[in-house]
Write a protein that holds these residues in place. Sequence first.
Motif, mmCIF file in Angstrom:
data_model
loop_
_atom_site.group_PDB
_atom_site.id
_atom_site.type_symbol
_atom_site.label_atom_id
_atom_site.label_comp_id
_atom_site.label_asym_id
_atom_site.label_seq_id
_atom_site.Cartn_x
_atom_site.Cartn_y
_atom_site.Cartn_z
ATOM 1 N N ASP A 236 0.646 -1.056 -0.028
ATOM 2 C CA ASP A 236 0.033 0.002 -0.101
ATOM 3 C C ASP A 236 0.942 1.353 -0.130
ATOM 4 O O ASP A 236 0.371 2.267 -0.605
ATOM 5 C CB ASP A 236 -0.843 -0.103 1.349
ATOM 6 C CG ASP A 236 -2.025 -0.907 0.923
ATOM 7 O OD1 ASP A 236 -2.675 -1.116 -0.148
ATOM 8 O OD2 ASP A 236 -2.581 -1.410 1.943
ATOM 9 N N ASP A 240 0.725 3.971 -3.048
ATOM 10 C CA ASP A 240 0.220 5.326 -2.846
ATOM 11 C C ASP A 240 1.332 6.294 -3.159
ATOM 12 O O ASP A 240 1.006 7.477 -3.503
ATOM 13 C CB ASP A 240 0.254 5.312 -1.329
ATOM 14 C CG ASP A 240 -1.273 4.845 -0.880
ATOM 15 O OD1 ASP A 240 -2.152 4.633 -1.651
ATOM 16 O OD2 ASP A 240 -1.573 4.659 0.508
ATOM 17 N N ALA A 245 -2.653 9.764 -3.430
ATOM 18 C CA ALA A 245 -3.666 9.274 -2.525
ATOM 19 C C ALA A 245 -5.101 9.766 -2.822
ATOM 20 O O ALA A 245 -5.118 11.027 -2.526
ATOM 21 C CB ALA A 245 -3.206 9.285 -1.000
ATOM 22 N N ARG A 250 -9.651 2.830 -3.394
ATOM 23 C CA ARG A 250 -8.763 1.938 -3.011
ATOM 24 C C ARG A 250 -9.465 0.370 -2.821
ATOM 25 O O ARG A 250 -10.483 0.718 -2.724
ATOM 26 C CB ARG A 250 -8.054 2.242 -1.534
ATOM 27 C CG ARG A 250 -7.580 3.382 -1.478
ATOM 28 C CD ARG A 250 -7.034 3.776 -0.099
ATOM 29 N NE ARG A 250 -5.972 2.633 0.169
ATOM 30 C CZ ARG A 250 -5.080 2.582 0.986
ATOM 31 N NH1 ARG A 250 -4.956 3.946 1.832
ATOM 32 N NH2 ARG A 250 -4.351 1.649 1.433
#
Length: 254
Positions: A236, A240, A245, A250
Amino acid sequence: MCGTPVPHPGRGRPPVYCSRSCQARAYRRRKRPLPSPDPPGPPDAAPAPGPVGTRARRRLGIAEAVWRIAARQGLEAASMRAVAAEAGVSLRVVQYHFDSKHALLVDALRLLHEENERLARERIRYDMTDPRGLLRALLEEFLPLDDQRAFALRVFAAYYARSLTDPELAAVFLSAEQPLERLVADIIAAGGAPGAAAPGLDHRHEADMLVAGATGLGVDVLHGRRSLAEVRAVLDYHVDRVFRAGTASRPGGG
């Protein structure tokens, strides 16, 4: 024998053949094997050519035996005889379908790639409108999330270890084409179109790092060095870093 009348001699055994040529023809006929509608063969005889589907299933069954041996003991233990015993067939059958041990190992690796790709396509929804979610799902395919993926990762690790000392196998296993890296690079590039990808990234370099990192992290999970939760957190973080972000949805729970 040929139907020509044979004169009866005055004494001795009566002749069977009218001439030496007739006798030779009869001899050749006796030596010729009799036709049979379904001649039985020895238990270890190579199978007769059959339908393509049957042949493909037999080859896959033998390849699966290679995978099981590689996962348990490494490729050094995958001799032609050991593979035959694991597959429940004779050595002659293995030799019929694969010309050599090298051909057997190479084809088993190719078939494993095909099987993993088929399963991955069933699990992953290919949606380029959500490049982040697609990339995250693809990277998780390198992790031992279930028995099938853990098994495949063990087999690939066995192939990698063997490729270090087998140049012929290394030429196949370490293919210069790098299709996975190209796919990851394409996903990152696609994410740049709507402005989702971070600026200034080299797609190919990022893809190389992500694929190599995910593979290594998967092996760490197999060894118990890291937990799945820890590895997912690492993935992650890097995904990201590639994508801004919050610009793409997600994936659900890790």
